[in-house]
Structure formats: C-alpha cells, structure tokens
Design a protein around this motif. Structure first.
Motif, short mmCIF file in Angstrom:
data_model
loop_
_atom_site.label_atom_id
_atom_site.label_comp_id
_atom_site.label_asym_id
_atom_site.label_seq_id
_atom_site.Cartn_x
_atom_site.Cartn_y
_atom_site.Cartn_z
N SER A 46 0.85 -1.19 0.00
CA SER A 46 0.00 0.00 0.00
C SER A 46 0.88 1.24 0.00
CB SER A 46 -0.93 0.01 1.23
OG SER A 46 -0.27 0.54 2.36
N ALA A 47 0.26 2.40 -0.16
CA ALA A 47 1.01 3.65 -0.19
C ALA A 47 1.76 3.91 1.11
CB ALA A 47 0.07 4.81 -0.49
N TYR A 48 1.29 3.29 2.20
CA TYR A 48 1.94 3.49 3.50
C TYR A 48 3.23 2.69 3.63
CZ TYR A 48 -2.62 5.45 4.51
OH TYR A 48 -3.77 6.21 4.46
N GLN A 49 3.52 1.86 2.67
CA GLN A 49 4.79 1.12 2.68
C GLN A 49 5.76 1.65 1.62
OE1 GLN A 49 1.69 -1.01 2.98
NE2 GLN A 49 2.12 -0.31 5.06
N ARG A 288 0.52 2.03 -6.78
CA ARG A 288 -0.04 0.91 -7.54
C ARG A 288 -1.49 1.17 -7.97
NH1 ARG A 288 2.53 -3.88 -7.79
NH2 ARG A 288 0.53 -4.99 -7.85
N GLY A 289 -1.79 2.40 -8.40
CA GLY A 289 -3.10 2.70 -8.94
C GLY A 289 -4.17 2.99 -7.91
N VAL A 317 -12.29 12.66 -6.14
CA VAL A 317 -12.60 11.43 -6.88
C VAL A 317 -12.49 11.70 -8.38
CG1 VAL A 317 -14.45 9.83 -7.51
CG2 VAL A 317 -13.98 10.31 -5.10
N ARG A 318 -13.04 12.82 -8.83
CA ARG A 318 -12.94 13.16 -10.26
C ARG A 318 -11.48 13.32 -10.67
NH1 ARG A 318 -17.42 16.49 -8.70
NH2 ARG A 318 -19.37 15.80 -9.69
N ALA A 319 -10.67 13.97 -9.83
CA ALA A 319 -9.26 14.15 -10.15
C ALA A 319 -8.53 12.81 -10.23
CB ALA A 319 -8.60 15.04 -9.09
N CYS A 320 -8.88 11.88 -9.34
CA CYS A 320 -8.25 10.54 -9.37
C CYS A 320 -8.64 9.78 -10.63
CB CYS A 320 -8.64 9.75 -8.12
SG CYS A 320 -7.88 10.35 -6.59
N CYS A 321 -9.89 9.92 -11.05
CA CYS A 321 -10.32 9.28 -12.30
C CYS A 321 -9.56 9.87 -13.49
CB CYS A 321 -11.82 9.46 -12.50
SG CYS A 321 -12.86 8.50 -11.38
N ASP A 322 -9.41 11.18 -13.49
CA ASP A 322 -8.67 11.84 -14.57
C ASP A 322 -7.22 11.39 -14.61
OD1 ASP A 322 -10.96 13.20 -15.24
OD2 ASP A 322 -10.39 15.06 -14.21
N ASP A 323 -6.66 11.05 -13.44
CA ASP A 323 -5.26 10.60 -13.37
C ASP A 323 -5.10 9.12 -13.71
OD1 ASP A 323 -4.37 13.11 -12.68
OD2 ASP A 323 -4.32 12.73 -10.53
N GLY A 324 -6.20 8.43 -13.99
CA GLY A 324 -6.14 7.03 -14.39
C GLY A 324 -6.01 6.05 -13.24
N LEU A 325 -6.29 6.47 -12.02
CA LEU A 325 -6.23 5.56 -10.87
C LEU A 325 -7.44 4.64 -10.87
CD1 LEU A 325 -5.05 8.12 -8.15
CD2 LEU A 325 -3.65 6.52 -9.47
#
Length: 397
Positions: A46-49, A288-289, A317-325
């Motif tokens: 995860s991002a915390y690691q 990792r997305g 959430v919209r920004a994350c979708c735009d970034d391809g996550l």
C-alpha cells in the motif's frame, strides 16, 4: 514466540512448501534502500509502505523510533519481501509495529505475489523469530495492526497466523475513466442534486476551486490550514487530535514536497477554497493505482452548512479518475461521509506476537481491548452514547 488470539486461518490459495528463505534486518533506510526500490517495482504493497512515505515519517513524527527493516530473500538471495517495522517504547515495553503507527491506515509488508503465496504459517513464525533475534534492540511484542486480509489481489500471508478482526475496517471506491459514471454509481441522484445545490450556495460566497498543492507555498499554506481546521474540529468533538504531536507539520510538508527528479511525492494535498480561502483540506498517498486518503479537515464556521468536505471529496474522486487511478479509499474508521461514497470494504485484522513474557501479558490485554472497541463500534446503542459523551466532554472543556 507466542502468537495470541484465535486459531490460524488459511487463505484460499494454494500453499505449496516454501522454498528456502533468509531474513536480513537493516537498521536504517539507506541500507534497505536497494531491496526496497527493487520491491516497489513489482511487489504488492500500500502507499503506506512506500520508501518515501516511511522516510518522511521516521524523519519527523517517528524520529524517536528505532527502524527495524526486515528484508526477506529467496534461495538466490533476491529480495522477495520486506517488513517495514519500527520499535518504540510503550509503558515499559519494546513494541515493533509497522512504520507510521496510527497514521498508517493499512499495515503490511511488501511482497512478491508468488513468494508470498508459498509461505506457510511455520515460515511466517520463523521469519518473525529471525527478525526478533536480529533486531537492533530488544523486542517484547510485535503489534501488527490494521492489516488487510487481501490487497490488490494478494491474500495477506500473515492471515495464516492467529489474529483477530481490527476495531474498524477500511472503505474504498472503484474508479473508472468516466468520473461522472463512477459517482452516479456510488451516490444516489437525490444526494448528488442536493450536493450540487450546496455547491451553488457555497459559490455565492466567492469562486469555489479545487487546488492540488504543487508549489512550496501551497504545501505550507494547505498544511497550516489543515492543522488549524483539524484542531478546532477535534476540540469540538472531544476526540484526540492525532496531528497535535511534535513533527506533524514537518511530516506533511516533507511528504508533500517529495524528492527531486519527478518522483511523485509521498503525500498529495488537495484544498477546496472559497474566494481563495481553504474551507476543506484532504491529504492522501498513492501507490499501484490506488489513492489512499490519510486525513481530512473541514471548516467549523458558517460555511460548514454547505458541506464543503463532501464537495471536496467528490472533486478529488474526479481528479483521481482523470489521473487514471483505479481505486480510491478513505482509510480506516466509520463515518457517515465514508459510507455515503465508498461501498467497498477492506476487512482488516490485528495481530499480537509475543517475544518475551512482558509481551505475552500485553498481547492478551491489547487483544481484549480491540475486541471491546469493535463491539462498542458495532453496537447501534452504545456507539451513539460514546459520541454524545465526547461532545459533552468537549463542551465542558
């Protein structure tokens, strides 16, 4: 060592006999850096690691902890896993846990999937025993908290050892290329219309904008706004402010500034501003997305009635979708705003592995406390009483 709580349960994957492995404990991030970098390329975590997230934490809030970074290698000496641990003193006990403590929503190792699937309960117990023997200082207890049962398609190998459900689970939302379709699938039409009405009301006080912090000035400003908003809200709710500790500001600023060379920062800051003034701030970390929400704070002033926090989350959430996550989560803990947006649940478990007799006594007490906390949170009658007590205590204070 003694593991506590309940009988071990095996994940639903094949568990062939593990190949030979070795454990090397590195006392600092520099020594573990090469293996860590190799694992971040293709391991599950995860991002915390992320190395940079852990480095920012250890340099600030966690400066008093002793790093204990266990690299698990295969028969050829190639890194296949890494446990990013730190040892802290707690009430006379030396406790080893995932770097980040309460600021780490999801605790786990970095694992290459095939190797993790080959491990047995005996392997994992022996790995922890090896970590304890090589640790830079004594360990009384491993407290491995908030571990996902499964993550990014990988069954957590530590589920094979005795464990118990964590006090709270995590919440996530699956993303897609069409942000509006994602939100339409998560939030009812009536709720979305209501939120649009609130945003129009908010805009009557000045232009409403979402800003992702990129410059040092924006990082400093949004960090200060978050800390101030968070402190005010925690006082009003009668709860402990996890960011009212030494090094909290430096942790956020350092993590959001990131290394040079175009590497994404460990922490990303968003702010919803009205006429240029932040009324809600949201911080998270990506790997990792998946974008994992770490913290949020919302104004307690007159504009709070327009739900700036919810408006901010929808824009993020919209920004994350735009970034391809592909996944967005709001971390651990129950809250109405989480349930209203995130339908997915990440089942979490805690694990206490005693190394010494001191650790054995603590493991039993901690396990009982976690069980009680989850029972209270699960109770429709008891949890509202706890919340009301907190508010009353805050008013008296």
């Amino acid at each position: 060592m003694t593991t506590t709580i309940e009988p071990a349960r095996r994940c639903d994957h094949a568990s062939p006999a593990a190949a030979s492995w070795s454990v090397t404990v590195a006392p600092d991030l520099a020594e573990a850096g090469k293996a860590w970098q190799a694992l971040e390329a293709d391991a599950v975590f995860s991002a915390y690691q992320r190395h940079d997230w852990c480095a920012a934490f250890l340099a600030t809030i966690g400066a008093g902890a002793t790093p204990c970074l266990a690299v698990v290698g295969d028969a050829d000496g190639q890194p296949q896993g890494l446990l990013p641990l730190a040892i802290t003193d707690e009430h006379g006990l030396a406790v080893a846990g995932f770097i980040g403590g309460k600021h780490c929503n999801f605790g786990m190792g970095l694992w290459r999937a095939a190797f993790a699937a080959s491990l047995t309960a005996a392997d994992l117990d022996a790995i922890l025993d090896s970590v304890a023997r090589q640790a830079p200082r004594r360990i009384d207890l491993f407290r491995l908290a908030s571990q996902p049962a499964c993550w990014d398609g990988l069954a957590n190998p530590f589920r094979l050892l005795p464990h118990l459900p964590a006090a709270s689970d995590g919440y996530h939302l699956r993303l897609g290329a069409d942000a509006e379709a994602v939100l339409a699938g998560a939030v009812s039409p009536a709720a979305r219309r209501k939120l649009r009405k609130k945003e129009r009301a908010l805009a009557a006080h000045g232009p409403v904008e979402l800003t992702k912090a990129r410059t040092s000035d924006e990082i400093d400003r949004f960090t200060d706004s978050f800390l101030a908003l968070k402190a005010t809200r925690c006082r009003a709710q009668g709860i402990t402010d996890a960011f009212a500790v030494a090094g909290a500001r430096a942790f956020i600023v350092d993590g959001a500034t990131g290394p040079a060379g175009g590497v994404p920062p460990a922490i990303t800051l968003f702010a919803l501003t009205v006429a240029g003034e932040p009324v809600a701030v949201f911080g998270g970390a990506a790997a990792r997305g998946r974008f994992s929400g770490m913290f949020t704070a919302v104004t307690s002033g007159p504009l709070a009635r327009h739900s700036p926090g919810e408006i901010l989350l929808h824009k993020v959430v919209r920004a994350c979708c735009d970034d391809g996550l592909d996944t967005f989560d709001l971390g651990v803990g129950r809250a109405r705003y989480k349930a209203s947006l995130c339908a997915g649940t990440d089942a979490l478990f805690d694990q206490y592995v005693a190394v010494t007799w001191r650790g054995q006594a603590a493991a039993a007490a901690l396990g009982a406390a976690v069980r009680l906390k989850r029972q209270v949170k699960d109770s429709a009658r008891l949890w509202p009483i706890v919340e009301a007590f907190r508010r009353a205590r805050a008013r008296l204070a």
